[in-house]
Design an enzyme around this catalytic site. Sequence first.
Site, PDB file in Angstrom:
ATOM      1  N   PHE A 168       0.831  -1.201   0.000  1.00  0.00           N
ATOM      2  CA  PHE A 168       0.000   0.000   0.000  1.00  0.00           C
ATOM      3  C   PHE A 168       0.869   1.256   0.000  1.00  0.00           C
ATOM      4  O   PHE A 168       2.082   1.189   0.221  1.00  0.00           O
ATOM      5  CB  PHE A 168      -0.894   0.011   1.232  1.00  0.00           C
ATOM      6  CG  PHE A 168      -0.101  -0.138   2.508  1.00  0.00           C
ATOM      7  CD1 PHE A 168       0.502   0.963   3.094  1.00  0.00           C
ATOM      8  CD2 PHE A 168       0.081  -1.374   3.099  1.00  0.00           C
ATOM      9  CE1 PHE A 168       1.262   0.846   4.241  1.00  0.00           C
ATOM     10  CE2 PHE A 168       0.849  -1.504   4.254  1.00  0.00           C
ATOM     11  CZ  PHE A 168       1.432  -0.405   4.825  1.00  0.00           C
ATOM     12  N   SER A 175       5.694   0.257  10.360  1.00  0.00           N
ATOM     13  CA  SER A 175       5.529  -0.852   9.421  1.00  0.00           C
ATOM     14  C   SER A 175       4.127  -1.423   9.545  1.00  0.00           C
ATOM     15  O   SER A 175       3.519  -1.404  10.617  1.00  0.00           O
ATOM     16  CB  SER A 175       6.552  -1.954   9.691  1.00  0.00           C
ATOM     17  OG  SER A 175       6.246  -2.654  10.899  1.00  0.00           O
ATOM     18  N   LYS A 176       3.616  -1.938   8.431  1.00  0.00           N
ATOM     19  CA  LYS A 176       2.272  -2.530   8.445  1.00  0.00           C
ATOM     20  C   LYS A 176       2.242  -3.762   9.333  1.00  0.00           C
ATOM     21  O   LYS A 176       1.269  -3.999  10.056  1.00  0.00           O
ATOM     22  CB  LYS A 176       1.848  -2.898   7.032  1.00  0.00           C
ATOM     23  CG  LYS A 176       0.433  -3.467   6.964  1.00  0.00           C
ATOM     24  CD  LYS A 176      -0.010  -3.758   5.545  1.00  0.00           C
ATOM     25  CE  LYS A 176      -1.444  -4.274   5.526  1.00  0.00           C
ATOM     26  NZ  LYS A 176      -1.907  -4.574   4.145  1.00  0.00           N
ATOM     27  N   ARG A 177       3.313  -4.544   9.292  1.00  0.00           N
ATOM     28  CA  ARG A 177       3.342  -5.776  10.074  1.00  0.00           C
ATOM     29  C   ARG A 177       3.194  -5.478  11.561  1.00  0.00           C
ATOM     30  O   ARG A 177       2.453  -6.156  12.272  1.00  0.00           O
ATOM     31  CB  ARG A 177       4.661  -6.517   9.819  1.00  0.00           C
ATOM     32  CG  ARG A 177       4.802  -7.816  10.606  1.00  0.00           C
ATOM     33  CD  ARG A 177       6.185  -8.415  10.418  1.00  0.00           C
ATOM     34  NE  ARG A 177       7.229  -7.501  10.843  1.00  0.00           N
ATOM     35  CZ  ARG A 177       7.579  -7.323  12.133  1.00  0.00           C
ATOM     36  NH1 ARG A 177       6.938  -7.964  13.098  1.00  0.00           N
ATOM     37  NH2 ARG A 177       8.544  -6.480  12.444  1.00  0.00           N
ATOM     38  N   GLY A 228       0.027  -2.033  11.718  1.00  0.00           N
ATOM     39  CA  GLY A 228      -1.272  -2.186  11.081  1.00  0.00           C
ATOM     40  C   GLY A 228      -1.620  -1.079  10.113  1.00  0.00           C
ATOM     41  O   GLY A 228      -0.756  -0.389   9.583  1.00  0.00           O
TER      42      GLY A 228
END
Length: 481
Positions: A14, A242-244, A247
């Site tokens: 994204f 980070s997305k990990r 979120g």
Amino acid sequence: MAPRVRFAPSPTGFLHIGSARTFIFNWLYARRNQGTMVLRIDDTDFDRNTQASVDSIFEGLAWLDLGWDELYRQSDRLELHRQVAWKIFEKGLAYRDFTPASGEAEQREYSAGPWLFDPVMRELPAAESQRRAGAGEPFVLRFRVPRERSQAVEFRDAVYGEQSKLPADIEDFALLRSNGMPTYHLASCADDIDLNISHIIRGQDHLTNTFKHVLIFQAAGAALPVFAHLPLLIAPDGSKLSKRKHGPVVSVTTYRDAGFLSHAFVNFLCLLGWSPKDNREQMSRQELVDAFSFEGINHSNAVVNFTDADPFDPKAVWLNAELIRGLPVEELAERLLPFLPGAELNKMRKVAPLIQERIKLLSDVATAADFFFVDELPPYDSAELIPQKGDRSMALAVLEKAQQVLANVEFKHDALDQALRAAALELKIKPGQMFQPIRVAVCGRKNAPPLFETLEVLGPETSLQRIGAAHEQLRAAFTAV
């Protein structure tokens, strides 16, 4: 000469808010200096690229509403990348590495430290290299870092100042993979040279890559662009966003879908790692353009303040609320519609001014004004109908009186005000004790927009129906007791 800047995202996820800020800073610099904004999709990592990521990048950038002047896809330019690589090879500044799995050699650690080069491959005679390549043996094309020279690789960063690294500390990085595809380093530099990019503005995490890029520019015989690296965005605990780990809070579309106005989000991102140096925070687009400069960029990383309970930085929410308050009612009504499916525009035009000072995000309309757009209120506790320092009998009397009065009054603010205040005098209660049961009856809650304006928008039919239903509900509860 007017600058040419570029934003070059890789479509492997994204649109990250850090990437969005990089785009914004490039855009501001271009517009401040009457330059050109280039969008280049760096999509040569075919194993990781996804169409969903491409869509996310364009959706996020479209929402920011800043635009660009030129658009390129790196995957359309592979032949150019290979030409640059082989020209460097022909100058003796690159060599074939036939070591198995050599493409991953840079990531390996050895007892003596990080991998730098394979001396056998680096010194392989040209005739032997050509013979093995002609026989079809796979190879990686590597840059021959001039590690024998003592002169450092240097450049001046427009944010962090003079930068220097000895060639002996730089590995012989790959230009072409064994499948013939260009690496990030080669493709990025080849495109920057071909597109005449004058200023490379990107995240500070790329600063170490820049030494390799300086070598590529020099080997290709190209002038160095101006490099400007930006401080990173970090979480409250100091970790990289980070997305990990963090979120959806790091995705641009999360802010869009939560009801942020695009300029409020742009304004917020600008204040992360940059300052106009005059303590201004709320700034128009033109004010941002006029004020932006590399001198205003901070050296330290910028914290995005969020918690598990609240995913949005309080400053971002404040800026958004301020911008909402300043919107023309017509524009606000149109922007609110997507957040309340089924709502009708003409009615929203009447509702918008009632909630404009009460909402911080556009999505707040779903809780601040939902009762205007439903045929029947959701269940609520009848005890909410009882006024402060009153009882059920008082509430019942208020609702009965309200039905009588409102059936014979014009539904306009002043008329409603006079009629209900007069009714409170007749009942010998305070105006607040008169208003609360009516407010809860028509809104389904105590916390709601001003009562008279609310009644005016709801109209007599809906208002009287809800007051009657509230009276029956309270009477039934009173009888049960």
